[in-house]
Design a protein around this motif. Structure first.
Motif, PDB file in Angstrom:
ATOM      1  N   GLU A   1      -7.247  -7.998  19.970  1.00 21.86           N
ATOM      2  CA  GLU A   1      -7.680  -9.326  19.527  1.00 21.86           C
ATOM      3  C   GLU A   1      -8.354 -10.091  20.652  1.00 21.86           C
ATOM      4  N   LEU A   2      -7.776 -10.015  21.851  1.00 21.25           N
ATOM      5  CA  LEU A   2      -8.314 -10.768  22.977  1.00 21.25           C
ATOM      6  C   LEU A   2      -9.741 -10.339  23.315  1.00 21.25           C
ATOM      7  N   CYS A   3     -10.019  -9.045  23.229  1.00 18.78           N
ATOM      8  CA  CYS A   3     -11.371  -8.553  23.498  1.00 18.78           C
ATOM      9  C   CYS A   3     -12.376  -9.160  22.509  1.00 18.78           C
ATOM     10  N   VAL A   4     -11.990  -9.206  21.232  1.00 15.83           N
ATOM     11  CA  VAL A   4     -12.883  -9.777  20.223  1.00 15.83           C
ATOM     12  C   VAL A   4     -13.040 -11.282  20.434  1.00 15.83           C
ATOM     13  N   GLU A   5     -11.938 -11.960  20.769  1.00 14.37           N
ATOM     14  CA  GLU A   5     -12.005 -13.404  21.022  1.00 14.37           C
ATOM     15  C   GLU A   5     -13.012 -13.698  22.131  1.00 14.37           C
TER      16      GLU A   5
END
Length: 350
Positions: A179-183
């Motif tokens: 999720e953090l990568c996409v954020e």
């Protein structure tokens, strides 16, 4: 040499019961104790000089069971082992390093040493260790039943289990990492993104880490209304080139890529550039990778690194609490941290 498992078999009890009879750590019935003592007498069993003794004496030694790949320690394994040793010494414990040969075993923990189980038995029967830290734990691991029922001493697994009941596991929160990568990419304005993952067989085995990254990536992409794709990628430069060509053919507006396969990070960047795209001006790349020198690559890569040192230190802390009888959670997930570097930038308007 007579082993604790031989005593257990002769007495008709579990090896853990023999350990409890020797250490006094847990109460057992008088009848069971007599059977164990009789088996010890008949077989001539001699506990290892450093092992737990009557009255709960301890050796102040922790066994660290670490994987050995291609005849050498990987940087992440070495970093974790150093962290375990440092944290243990602060608690006045020594560390016994047990290297387990990696023979191409799969997600179920299969390997050259008989599913990885024989190595653990050797540690339990012959090593002067109060407790164990087992690295490279798998979602479905053949060693789990042994750790749960037979060893008779505390253990902490570095990794995650599909069935954590009764275990103590510590791991990176890989779902949150995806999720953090996409954020990060969404915050830079990227609207078409892709996850380039591990080899297809990793997903076919049901590898928990890989599946959690996919779920986190997909959930975040959907939440931000991004167009997204997930493509497994074998660990070769040729495969990276093929994946890059397919992505650009099927998603010509692609501008953000997350890579969950350390081996193809640089080959994928090379492939994009060979196809006429600049990194990061035309396509931004984020890697989710083992910890290690992030700037060794030709271009420092924006990444979420698995915190090997932190995992090792946390495992020792959990084990110390277990040895002291303090309750600990079954699963501890460390939050991911993303470090921006030169492979990501705001999306350039078309």
């Amino acid at each position: 040499m007579v082993k604790i498992t031989d005593v257990a078999r002769h007495a008709g009890v579990a090896p853990s019961t023999v350990s409890y009879a020797l250490s006094g750590k847990r109460p057992i019935s008088a009848a069971t104790r007599r059977r164990v003592e009789e088996a010890i007498r008949v077989l001539g069993y001699r506990p290892h000089p450093g092992a737990w003794g009557t009255g709960g004496r301890r050796s102040n030694v922790l066994a660290l069971v670490a994987p050995l790949r291609d005849g050498a320690l990987t940087s992440a394994v070495a970093e974790c082992a150093l962290s375990v040793t440092t944290a243990a010494r602060r608690l006045d414990h020594d560390v016994l390093l047990v290297l387990r040969e990696e023979g191409g075993h799969g997600e179920d923990g299969h390997g050259e040493d008989g599913h990885g189980v024989d190595g653990l038995r050797r540690v339990a029967d012959g090593a002067a260790a109060d407790a164990l830290i087992v690295m490279d734990a798998r979602t479905r691991d053949a060693r789990t039943p042994l750790l749960l029922r037979s060893l008779g001493r505390p253990a902490v697994l570095i990794g995650s289990s599909a069935e954590p009941a009764g275990l103590t596991c510590v791991d990176l929160d890989f779902g949150a990492a995806g999720e953090l990568c996409v954020e990060h990419l969404a915050g830079l304005g990227h609207r078409v993104v892709a996850l380039v993952g591990a080899s297809p067989e990793v997903y076919l085995r049901g590898t928990g880490e890989a599946q959690r990254v996919v779920r986190g990536f997909t959930a975040a992409a959907d939440r931000h209304g991004l167009s997204s794709a997930v493509l497994p990628c074998p660990s070769s430069a040729a495969a990276a080139r093929a994946v890059a060509e397919r992505l650009l053919r099927e998603r010509p507006a692609l501008s953000g890529v997350v890579v969950h396969n350390e081996a193809v990070v640089e080959p994928l960047i090379d492939a994009f550039e060979a196809l006429g795209l600049r990194v990061p001006a035309d396509v931004s790349v984020v890697a989710l990778r083992p910890s290690g020198p992030a700037t060794d690559a030709r271009q420092p890569v924006t990444s979420v690194d698995a915190p090997a040192a932190e995992l090792g230190a946390r495992a020792v802390d959990l084990l110390a609490r277990k040895l002291n009888g303090t309750p600990v959670p079954e699963t501890t997930l460390l939050p991911p941290r993303l470090t921006p570097r030169t492979t990501t930038s705001p999306r350039t308007p078309a």
